[in-house]
Motif scaffolding. Structure first.
Motif, PDB file in Angstrom:
ATOM      1  N   THR A  30     -21.335 -58.894  13.165  1.00  0.00           N
ATOM      2  CA  THR A  30     -20.199 -58.584  14.051  1.00  0.00           C
ATOM      3  C   THR A  30     -20.725 -58.422  15.570  1.00  0.00           C
ATOM      4  O   THR A  30     -19.965 -58.505  16.267  1.00  0.00           O
ATOM      5  CB  THR A  30     -19.467 -57.130  13.747  1.00  0.00           C
ATOM      6  OG1 THR A  30     -20.511 -56.316  13.768  1.00  0.00           O
ATOM      7  CG2 THR A  30     -18.867 -57.260  12.375  1.00  0.00           C
ATOM      8  N   TYR A 145     -15.511 -56.347   5.822  1.00  0.00           N
ATOM      9  CA  TYR A 145     -14.190 -55.646   6.743  1.00  0.00           C
ATOM     10  C   TYR A 145     -14.768 -56.426   8.092  1.00  0.00           C
ATOM     11  O   TYR A 145     -15.690 -55.991   8.635  1.00  0.00           O
ATOM     12  CB  TYR A 145     -14.386 -54.289   6.632  1.00  0.00           C
ATOM     13  CG  TYR A 145     -12.993 -53.657   7.408  1.00  0.00           C
ATOM     14  CD1 TYR A 145     -11.696 -53.780   6.695  1.00  0.00           C
ATOM     15  CD2 TYR A 145     -13.077 -53.192   8.785  1.00  0.00           C
ATOM     16  CE1 TYR A 145     -10.775 -53.663   7.466  1.00  0.00           C
ATOM     17  CE2 TYR A 145     -11.925 -52.797   9.259  1.00  0.00           C
ATOM     18  CZ  TYR A 145     -10.709 -52.904   8.802  1.00  0.00           C
ATOM     19  OH  TYR A 145      -9.664 -52.477   9.388  1.00  0.00           O
ATOM     20  N   LYS A 146     -13.813 -57.157   8.686  1.00  0.00           N
ATOM     21  CA  LYS A 146     -14.152 -57.799   9.865  1.00  0.00           C
ATOM     22  C   LYS A 146     -12.835 -58.220  10.620  1.00  0.00           C
ATOM     23  O   LYS A 146     -11.832 -58.548   9.907  1.00  0.00           O
ATOM     24  CB  LYS A 146     -15.008 -59.058  10.012  1.00  0.00           C
ATOM     25  CG  LYS A 146     -15.326 -59.547  11.293  1.00  0.00           C
ATOM     26  CD  LYS A 146     -16.396 -60.497  10.918  1.00  0.00           C
ATOM     27  CE  LYS A 146     -17.003 -61.224  12.502  1.00  0.00           C
ATOM     28  NZ  LYS A 146     -17.684 -62.478  12.181  1.00  0.00           N
ATOM     29  N   ASP A 148     -10.483 -56.231  11.494  1.00  0.00           N
ATOM     30  CA  ASP A 148      -9.307 -55.253  11.292  1.00  0.00           C
ATOM     31  C   ASP A 148      -8.657 -55.794   9.770  1.00  0.00           C
ATOM     32  O   ASP A 148      -7.556 -55.520   9.355  1.00  0.00           O
ATOM     33  CB  ASP A 148      -8.189 -55.219  12.150  1.00  0.00           C
ATOM     34  CG  ASP A 148      -8.514 -54.368  13.555  1.00  0.00           C
ATOM     35  OD1 ASP A 148      -9.490 -53.323  13.321  1.00  0.00           O
ATOM     36  OD2 ASP A 148      -8.171 -54.903  14.404  1.00  0.00           O
ATOM     37  N   ARG A 149      -9.425 -56.377   8.924  1.00  0.00           N
ATOM     38  CA  ARG A 149      -9.164 -56.900   7.511  1.00  0.00           C
ATOM     39  C   ARG A 149     -10.145 -57.042   6.437  1.00  0.00           C
ATOM     40  O   ARG A 149     -11.299 -57.247   6.970  1.00  0.00           O
ATOM     41  CB  ARG A 149      -8.187 -58.005   7.603  1.00  0.00           C
ATOM     42  CG  ARG A 149      -8.898 -59.326   7.984  1.00  0.00           C
ATOM     43  CD  ARG A 149      -8.270 -60.448   7.921  1.00  0.00           C
ATOM     44  NE  ARG A 149      -9.115 -61.622   8.358  1.00  0.00           N
ATOM     45  CZ  ARG A 149      -8.922 -63.084   7.692  1.00  0.00           C
ATOM     46  NH1 ARG A 149      -7.798 -63.138   7.177  1.00  0.00           N
ATOM     47  NH2 ARG A 149      -9.682 -63.981   8.418  1.00  0.00           N
ATOM     48  N   TRP A 150      -9.729 -56.532   5.463  1.00  0.00           N
ATOM     49  CA  TRP A 150     -10.736 -56.780   4.015  1.00  0.00           C
ATOM     50  C   TRP A 150     -10.768 -58.278   4.029  1.00  0.00           C
ATOM     51  O   TRP A 150      -9.860 -59.058   3.551  1.00  0.00           O
ATOM     52  CB  TRP A 150     -10.420 -55.821   3.120  1.00  0.00           C
ATOM     53  CG  TRP A 150     -10.537 -54.434   3.389  1.00  0.00           C
ATOM     54  CD1 TRP A 150      -9.522 -53.520   3.501  1.00  0.00           C
ATOM     55  CD2 TRP A 150     -11.891 -53.889   3.272  1.00  0.00           C
ATOM     56  NE1 TRP A 150     -10.098 -52.375   3.810  1.00  0.00           N
ATOM     57  CE2 TRP A 150     -11.359 -52.351   3.446  1.00  0.00           C
ATOM     58  CE3 TRP A 150     -13.050 -54.106   3.063  1.00  0.00           C
ATOM     59  CZ2 TRP A 150     -12.538 -51.415   3.515  1.00  0.00           C
ATOM     60  CZ3 TRP A 150     -14.183 -53.374   2.955  1.00  0.00           C
ATOM     61  CH2 TRP A 150     -13.766 -51.665   3.316  1.00  0.00           C
TER      62      TRP A 150
END
Length: 160
Positions: A30, A145-146, A148-150
């Motif tokens: 990230t 998780y990146k 805002d989503r799995w």
């Protein structure tokens, strides 16, 4: 031209990779890397495993490498593969050439299997690896998780 990586390639490699980090779910990292961090990674990996770059028009168009899949000794015959291309070089067959060279080198070195760990929504990479003979062997749900989503992850394996 495909050749072994050199530490001087780190600047172009980190530029390619950081684009994936910051703008896609292809990589689960990230935070962008520095050139120094990439040099350390290149040194650590290339000192033990095959690591290739594709040089075109004086620039790195893409790169690929293999590294330990797991750290325990019993897994030493299995490697995980990684391949990334600069956006402007996608769709030209460069990724295939890189991976074919990597597969050939890993086979010559006596490795037994290669694993490609792919974000499940990355259908381009899945199709690419299937064309190279990799077969799906696992599907892990909601493990990353990146943005805002799995995200799910699938593993594809190529027996050498």
């Amino acid at each position: 031209m495909i050749r072994s990586v050199d530490l001087s390639d780190a600047g172009e490699i980190v530029s390619i990779y950081n684009d994936y980090i910051l703008n896609s779910v292809v990589s689960f990292e990230t935070e962008a890397l520095t050139v120094e961090e990439m040099q350390k990674r290149i040194n650590d990996i290339s000192s033990c495993f095959p690591y290739f770059v594709y040089e075109k028009d004086g620039h790195i168009a893409g790169y690929c490498y293999a590294h330990a899949w797991k750290s325990r000794a019993a897994y030493s015959g299995t490697l995980e593969t990684t391949v990334y291309l600069a956006p402007e070089y996608k769709g030209l067959g460069i990724g295939r050439e890189l991976m074919e060279r990597l597969i050939s080198e890993c086979r010559a070195l006596g490795y037994s299997a290669l694993i490609a760990c792919i974000t499940a929504c990355n259908t381009d990479s899945i199709g690419f690896h299937r064309c190279l003979g990799f077969e799906k062997v696992s599907h892990f749900k909601r493990v990353g998780y990146k943005f805002d989503r799995w995200l799910d992850v699938v593993d594809y394996e190529l027996l050498l």
